[in-house]
Structure formats: C-alpha cells, structure tokens
Design an enzyme around this catalytic site. Structure first.
Site, PDB file in Angstrom:
ATOM      1  N   GLU A  46       0.488  -9.857  -1.338  1.00 45.44           N
ATOM      2  CA  GLU A  46      -0.897 -10.311  -1.413  1.00 45.44           C
ATOM      3  C   GLU A  46      -1.386 -10.372  -2.859  1.00 45.44           C
ATOM      4  OE1 GLU A  46      -3.143  -9.089   2.617  1.00 45.44           O
ATOM      5  OE2 GLU A  46      -2.195  -7.410   1.596  1.00 45.44           O
TER       6      GLU A  46
ATOM      7  N   GLU B 129       2.589  -6.049   7.836  1.00 41.84           N
ATOM      8  CA  GLU B 129       1.585  -5.060   8.231  1.00 41.84           C
ATOM      9  C   GLU B 129       1.516  -4.794   9.725  1.00 41.84           C
ATOM     10  OE1 GLU B 129       0.056  -6.494   4.197  1.00 41.84           O
ATOM     11  OE2 GLU B 129       1.192  -7.307   5.893  1.00 41.84           O
TER      12      GLU B 129
ATOM     13  N   ALA C 287       0.828  -1.202   0.000  1.00 44.01           N
ATOM     14  CA  ALA C 287       0.000   0.000   0.000  1.00 44.01           C
ATOM     15  C   ALA C 287       0.864   1.254   0.000  1.00 44.01           C
ATOM     16  CB  ALA C 287      -0.912   0.002   1.227  1.00 44.01           C
TER      17      ALA C 287
ATOM     18  N   GLY D 184       0.809  -5.612   0.695  1.00 45.25           N
ATOM     19  CA  GLY D 184      -0.144  -5.744  -0.396  1.00 45.25           C
ATOM     20  C   GLY D 184       0.483  -6.234  -1.678  1.00 45.25           C
TER      21      GLY D 184
END
Length: 270
Positions: A124, A144, A76, A121
């Site tokens: 992910e 995270e 992110a 992310g």
C-alpha cells in the site's frame, strides 16, 4: 551514489539527499530487523518525514526505498498488533492512516523502489506512489483477509485504480502473493528491472523527473490525482484549473525563454 545530507525521523525513517541530485529526496524505510514492518513509531515517523518533504519547495521528486536487502516492507507490525487491546487498535488507527496519507499526499512525483517482499501495508505504501519500479525479486500482494482484516492503507481504493475492479477483487479476496513478472504484466508495478537495481533505476528516474519545472510537476500531479474517477468534462475542468495555475508562473516564462534560446532552463520554482 554519495550522500550529501541525511535527516532522521525517529528511529526507523531517513531522508537523504545525494551528490548530483540536488532536487531528489530519498525517503528510506529503515527498520531492517523487522523487514520494515510498520509499527506505531514507524508510522509516526513516515508521516513526519512526509510533512517535512511536502513543505520543502526544493524537492522536485521523492524516491521511497528500503534499507533491507530482502524486503521493501512486509506491512503492519503484527507482533505489536498482537499485544493490542481493541482500545489500543482504535487509538493507533489515526497514526497508521497518517503514514499512508503522508505518502499519498506528497505534492511532488513519488517513485517507489521495490525489491523482495512488498506485502499488505508495504504494498500500500508503494501503491501510494505515482510510479513503482520493481526488481526481479519483488513479491507483492494484499493478504489482509488471510489474517481477518482488510487492506486499510488505501489498498481497496488504489489497487482498482491501477488494475480495474475485477482484478483488484481477485487479488484482495484470494490474498495471494504475486511475483515480479506477473506483477508487471498485471500493472501492479510499472517498471521491471534486474535484481538489485530497483533503487538505482528509481533514483535515476527521479533525477530525470526533477530536471523539469517544479511548478509544472506539482500542478500536473494535482491534475492527474484530482481527475481520477471523474467524467471527461469534469476532468478537463480540473486540467484547465491546473493549467491556469502555471500559465503565468515564472517557470512557464523561463521554460519558453530557455527553449527559444536553446539552453537548459534555470527554474525559479514559482
């Protein structure tokens, strides 16, 4: 590899097709100045690109790549997030979820080509793919909790499905980064190749996959995904439903005919 067509989705995402690979799409994360950090605009573009790819029956395999030399995706965009109010974060959440869901729900096989950093992310997005090809420079992880959140792009669900609950817990709770060799050993990535060859090898794999029946590929992926986590009896029912969806297709008839006539099949895709 010669690019034959290119479609841009917003500023940061490109879908390319290549000469000699008519049924393979390359989905490129293209925000190199930020190491592909996923901003709101980039998330929106990933979702839009995936929606277009999912509707394209000509695509039999998709390869997710990066235009940055030292990173797949660093997760992110925390610089953007730093300016968010709580209300901003709430409003942005559906957009972020749509990006990860877009990759996860693509109906054809999807391969991630990972080099350099694939963190948070970014990892992910790779976990949302069916196969991860990584080169020797890859560093993966879900850090995270080190910044006060949790993996929110599917990591807490996808990682244990790859490596088991205890190993996933250790990786998430420690927030540690994992180098390429260990990642291959733990099953965090599926294939490990020489530095600089992840994209080439992933596209080659995409080409081999795309030589097969598009109807069969989509049905097989659906059966694999829907059967995860079910008991064997329920999983076999999922498989049977997928089999029935292809057993009377044009692809099945062509595949059997081509086998008996000792030629390559010309898939009708229906």
């Amino acid at each position: 590899m010669t690019v034959t067509s290119e479609q841009r989705f917003g500023e940061f995402v490109v879908v390319r097709r290549h000469e000699g690979q008519d049924h393979v799409a390359e989905l490129v994360l293209d925000r190199p100045k930020a190491m592909n950090a996923v901003s709101t605009d980039m998330a929106r573009s990933i979702a839009a690109a995936c929606e277009a790819l999912g509707a394209d029956r000509d695509v039999r395999a998709t390869v997710l790549t990066s235009s940055h030399e030292r990173a797949f995706c660093v997760g992110a965009d925390l610089k953007e997030r730093n300016s968010f109010t709580d209300a901003d974060l709430v409003r942005q959440r559906p957009t972020a979820r749509a990006a990860y869901a877009g990759v996860l729900e693509l109906p054809m096989p999807v391969i991630a080509a990972v080099h350099g950093f694939a963190l948070g992310g970014g990892f992910e997005l790779a976990l949302a793919c069916d196969v991860i090809v990584a080169d020797a420079t890859a560093v993966v992880g879900l850090p995270e909790v080190s910044v006060g959140v949790i993996p929110g792009g599917g990591g807490t669900q996808l990682l244990p499905r790859r490596v088991g609950a205890a190993r996933a817990a250790e990786l998430v709770f420690s927030a540690r980064r994992v180098g390429a060799a260990e990642a291959r050993g733990l099953g965090l990535v599926d294939e490990l190749v020489e530095a600089g060859r992840d994209r080439e090898e992933a596209l080659a794999l995409g080409g081999r996959i795309a030589a097969n029946s598009p109807v069969g590929l989509r049905a097989a992926k659906k059966a694999l995904r829907l059967g995860q986590g079910l008991d064997l009896r329920a999983g076999l029912e999922i498989e049977d439903a997928a089999w029935r969806s292809v057993a009377f297709s044009g692809d099945r008839a062509e595949g059997v005919a081509a086998f008996n006539e000792k030629r390559r099949p010309d898939w009708p895709g229906e």
